[in-house]
Design a protein around this motif. Sequence first.
Motif, PDB file in Angstrom:
ATOM      1  N   LYS A  61      45.696  40.977  42.416  1.00  0.00           N
ATOM      2  CA  LYS A  61      45.498  41.009  40.968  1.00  0.00           C
ATOM      3  C   LYS A  61      44.009  41.198  40.754  1.00  0.00           C
ATOM      4  O   LYS A  61      43.209  40.358  41.159  1.00  0.00           O
ATOM      5  N   TRP A  62      43.641  42.320  40.141  1.00  0.00           N
ATOM      6  CA  TRP A  62      42.231  42.643  40.049  1.00  0.00           C
ATOM      7  C   TRP A  62      41.857  43.056  38.636  1.00  0.00           C
ATOM      8  O   TRP A  62      42.610  43.755  37.965  1.00  0.00           O
ATOM      9  N   LEU A  63      40.689  42.634  38.207  1.00  0.00           N
ATOM     10  CA  LEU A  63      40.095  43.082  36.950  1.00  0.00           C
ATOM     11  C   LEU A  63      38.676  43.518  37.266  1.00  0.00           C
ATOM     12  O   LEU A  63      37.831  42.699  37.654  1.00  0.00           O
ATOM     13  N   LEU A  64      38.418  44.809  37.139  1.00  0.00           N
ATOM     14  CA  LEU A  64      37.120  45.370  37.468  1.00  0.00           C
ATOM     15  C   LEU A  64      36.497  45.980  36.219  1.00  0.00           C
ATOM     16  O   LEU A  64      37.175  46.679  35.462  1.00  0.00           O
ATOM     17  N   LYS A  65      35.215  45.738  36.029  1.00  0.00           N
ATOM     18  CA  LYS A  65      34.482  46.293  34.900  1.00  0.00           C
ATOM     19  C   LYS A  65      33.470  47.307  35.405  1.00  0.00           C
ATOM     20  O   LYS A  65      32.745  47.041  36.367  1.00  0.00           O
ATOM     21  N   ALA A  66      33.420  48.466  34.753  1.00  0.00           N
ATOM     22  CA  ALA A  66      32.449  49.488  35.145  1.00  0.00           C
ATOM     23  C   ALA A  66      31.073  49.124  34.606  1.00  0.00           C
ATOM     24  O   ALA A  66      30.941  48.667  33.473  1.00  0.00           O
ATOM     25  N   LEU A  74      32.949  56.159  38.457  1.00  0.00           N
ATOM     26  CA  LEU A  74      32.557  54.865  37.918  1.00  0.00           C
ATOM     27  C   LEU A  74      32.248  53.885  39.041  1.00  0.00           C
ATOM     28  O   LEU A  74      32.928  53.871  40.071  1.00  0.00           O
ATOM     29  N   VAL A  75      31.236  53.080  38.833  1.00  0.00           N
ATOM     30  CA  VAL A  75      30.851  52.020  39.766  1.00  0.00           C
ATOM     31  C   VAL A  75      31.343  50.708  39.167  1.00  0.00           C
ATOM     32  O   VAL A  75      31.086  50.417  37.998  1.00  0.00           O
ATOM     33  N   TRP A  76      32.047  49.902  39.986  1.00  0.00           N
ATOM     34  CA  TRP A  76      32.770  48.738  39.483  1.00  0.00           C
ATOM     35  C   TRP A  76      32.138  47.416  39.898  1.00  0.00           C
ATOM     36  O   TRP A  76      31.473  47.326  40.921  1.00  0.00           O
ATOM     37  N   ASP A  77      32.432  46.399  39.083  1.00  0.00           N
ATOM     38  CA  ASP A  77      32.043  45.029  39.383  1.00  0.00           C
ATOM     39  C   ASP A  77      33.281  44.156  39.227  1.00  0.00           C
ATOM     40  O   ASP A  77      33.994  44.280  38.220  1.00  0.00           O
ATOM     41  N   ASP A  78      33.556  43.308  40.212  1.00  0.00           N
ATOM     42  CA  ASP A  78      34.753  42.457  40.190  1.00  0.00           C
ATOM     43  C   ASP A  78      34.511  41.264  39.262  1.00  0.00           C
ATOM     44  O   ASP A  78      33.681  40.407  39.532  1.00  0.00           O
ATOM     45  N   GLU A  79      35.265  41.206  38.168  1.00  0.00           N
ATOM     46  CA  GLU A  79      35.092  40.130  37.185  1.00  0.00           C
ATOM     47  C   GLU A  79      35.565  38.773  37.710  1.00  0.00           C
ATOM     48  O   GLU A  79      35.187  37.735  37.186  1.00  0.00           O
ATOM     49  N   TRP A  80      36.456  38.777  38.713  1.00  0.00           N
ATOM     50  CA  TRP A  80      36.992  37.520  39.241  1.00  0.00           C
ATOM     51  C   TRP A  80      36.423  37.184  40.617  1.00  0.00           C
ATOM     52  O   TRP A  80      36.995  36.398  41.358  1.00  0.00           O
ATOM     53  N   GLU A  81      35.284  37.759  40.948  1.00  0.00           N
ATOM     54  CA  GLU A  81      34.709  37.583  42.287  1.00  0.00           C
ATOM     55  C   GLU A  81      34.433  36.117  42.605  1.00  0.00           C
ATOM     56  O   GLU A  81      34.612  35.680  43.744  1.00  0.00           O
ATOM     57  N   ASP A  82      34.027  35.334  41.617  1.00  0.00           N
ATOM     58  CA  ASP A  82      33.699  33.929  41.854  1.00  0.00           C
ATOM     59  C   ASP A  82      34.921  33.084  42.209  1.00  0.00           C
ATOM     60  O   ASP A  82      34.787  31.977  42.729  1.00  0.00           O
ATOM     61  N   GLU A 186      28.489  48.470  27.688  1.00  0.00           N
ATOM     62  CA  GLU A 186      27.903  47.261  27.128  1.00  0.00           C
ATOM     63  C   GLU A 186      28.820  46.432  26.226  1.00  0.00           C
ATOM     64  O   GLU A 186      28.545  45.269  25.995  1.00  0.00           O
ATOM     65  N   SER A 187      29.858  47.001  25.648  1.00  0.00           N
ATOM     66  CA  SER A 187      30.671  46.268  24.671  1.00  0.00           C
ATOM     67  C   SER A 187      31.321  45.042  25.292  1.00  0.00           C
ATOM     68  O   SER A 187      31.640  45.016  26.472  1.00  0.00           O
ATOM     69  N   GLN A 188      31.567  44.054  24.474  1.00  0.00           N
ATOM     70  CA  GLN A 188      32.202  42.813  24.916  1.00  0.00           C
ATOM     71  C   GLN A 188      33.623  42.738  24.371  1.00  0.00           C
ATOM     72  O   GLN A 188      33.878  43.209  23.272  1.00  0.00           O
ATOM     73  N   PRO A 189      34.572  42.111  25.070  1.00  0.00           N
ATOM     74  CA  PRO A 189      34.359  41.556  26.406  1.00  0.00           C
ATOM     75  C   PRO A 189      34.355  42.616  27.497  1.00  0.00           C
ATOM     76  O   PRO A 189      33.660  42.487  28.489  1.00  0.00           O
ATOM     77  N   PHE A 190      35.135  43.701  27.337  1.00  0.00           N
ATOM     78  CA  PHE A 190      35.153  44.747  28.349  1.00  0.00           C
ATOM     79  C   PHE A 190      35.206  46.099  27.646  1.00  0.00           C
ATOM     80  O   PHE A 190      36.068  46.345  26.820  1.00  0.00           O
ATOM     81  N   SER A 191      34.298  46.973  27.974  1.00  0.00           N
ATOM     82  CA  SER A 191      34.311  48.289  27.364  1.00  0.00           C
ATOM     83  C   SER A 191      35.056  49.285  28.241  1.00  0.00           C
ATOM     84  O   SER A 191      35.984  49.934  27.812  1.00  0.00           O
ATOM     85  N   THR A 192      34.649  49.380  29.488  1.00  0.00           N
ATOM     86  CA  THR A 192      35.271  50.298  30.433  1.00  0.00           C
ATOM     87  C   THR A 192      35.736  49.475  31.627  1.00  0.00           C
ATOM     88  O   THR A 192      34.933  48.854  32.308  1.00  0.00           O
ATOM     89  N   PHE A 193      37.041  49.450  31.852  1.00  0.00           N
ATOM     90  CA  PHE A 193      37.566  48.537  32.869  1.00  0.00           C
ATOM     91  C   PHE A 193      38.853  49.089  33.470  1.00  0.00           C
ATOM     92  O   PHE A 193      39.452  50.049  32.967  1.00  0.00           O
ATOM     93  N   ILE A 194      39.269  48.443  34.560  1.00  0.00           N
ATOM     94  CA  ILE A 194      40.535  48.761  35.210  1.00  0.00           C
ATOM     95  C   ILE A 194      41.212  47.450  35.618  1.00  0.00           C
ATOM     96  O   ILE A 194      40.543  46.528  36.096  1.00  0.00           O
ATOM     97  N   THR A 195      42.501  47.355  35.377  1.00  0.00           N
ATOM     98  CA  THR A 195      43.279  46.219  35.864  1.00  0.00           C
ATOM     99  C   THR A 195      44.315  46.745  36.849  1.00  0.00           C
ATOM    100  O   THR A 195      44.926  47.786  36.619  1.00  0.00           O
ATOM    101  N   ILE A 196      44.500  46.007  37.950  1.00  0.00           N
ATOM    102  CA  ILE A 196      45.449  46.393  38.995  1.00  0.00           C
ATOM    103  C   ILE A 196      46.284  45.169  39.337  1.00  0.00           C
ATOM    104  O   ILE A 196      45.733  44.131  39.701  1.00  0.00           O
ATOM    105  N   ILE A 197      47.591  45.283  39.207  1.00  0.00           N
ATOM    106  CA  ILE A 197      48.494  44.170  39.486  1.00  0.00           C
ATOM    107  C   ILE A 197      49.621  44.667  40.384  1.00  0.00           C
ATOM    108  O   ILE A 197      50.263  45.677  40.084  1.00  0.00           O
ATOM    109  N   LYS A 198      49.857  43.966  41.484  1.00  0.00           N
ATOM    110  CA  LYS A 198      50.985  44.325  42.338  1.00  0.00           C
ATOM    111  C   LYS A 198      52.283  43.895  41.662  1.00  0.00           C
ATOM    112  O   LYS A 198      52.458  42.735  41.308  1.00  0.00           O
TER     113      LYS A 198
END
Length: 203
Positions: A61-66, A74-82, A186-198
């Motif tokens: 289950k992934w939520l990545l923000k560009a 697009l270069v991504w950052d994992d929002e749930w990395e912590d 820059e927009s909040q909470p997510f402007s450009t993103f991808i969600t991936i769920i198995k």
Amino acid sequence: MGTARAARAHIIWTSIALVLISIASCLAYVFMSKVSGCQRISIVNVSEIESMFRHQVSREKWLLKAYNHTDNRLVWDDEWEDHRIRGESILDHNKTWIVIQEKGVYLVYIQVNFILQNNDSTVELKLLVDLSYDGKPELFSAAHDTQVVNVKTSPDAKLNTFLLMYMQSTSQLSVRVFPSDLVNYESQPFSTFITIIKWADDW
């Protein structure tokens, strides 16, 4: 008179609902008793239910923000990395390719926001999804739109796509956008993103 009619109507509709519920219950009981392998479910405590779901739910289950782009990817950052196990990452070293960990069917949603410049022009927006097997990237899906930009139009535009994909372990996914210099990060909470769920192990 009106009150009496309303009371009668209420009693009639309540009776009909109770009859339908009784019929549905009887049919369910008969059906469950005749189907092989169906057994009555005994009451279990909450901890057993949580344990059961904990073993069945995939970790995919992934939520990545560009946050940037390179060569229109697009270069991504994992929002749930912590919240993940240390060292566990779905991104390659450039953070442009998403590497699938488990084989299965995935639900993928991608949204890209653009900031349009008011210069009386026509802008063609594109979102391309590349899928790579064994290092051979191929175009899997695309979304596009044409925007006429002037002082009367909104300064924002959005492209999105929803995909149901079967992917192997180590399959890689990447997103290209055009024009990449107009992407909003820059927009909040997510402007450009991808969600991936198995969704499932197989079709």
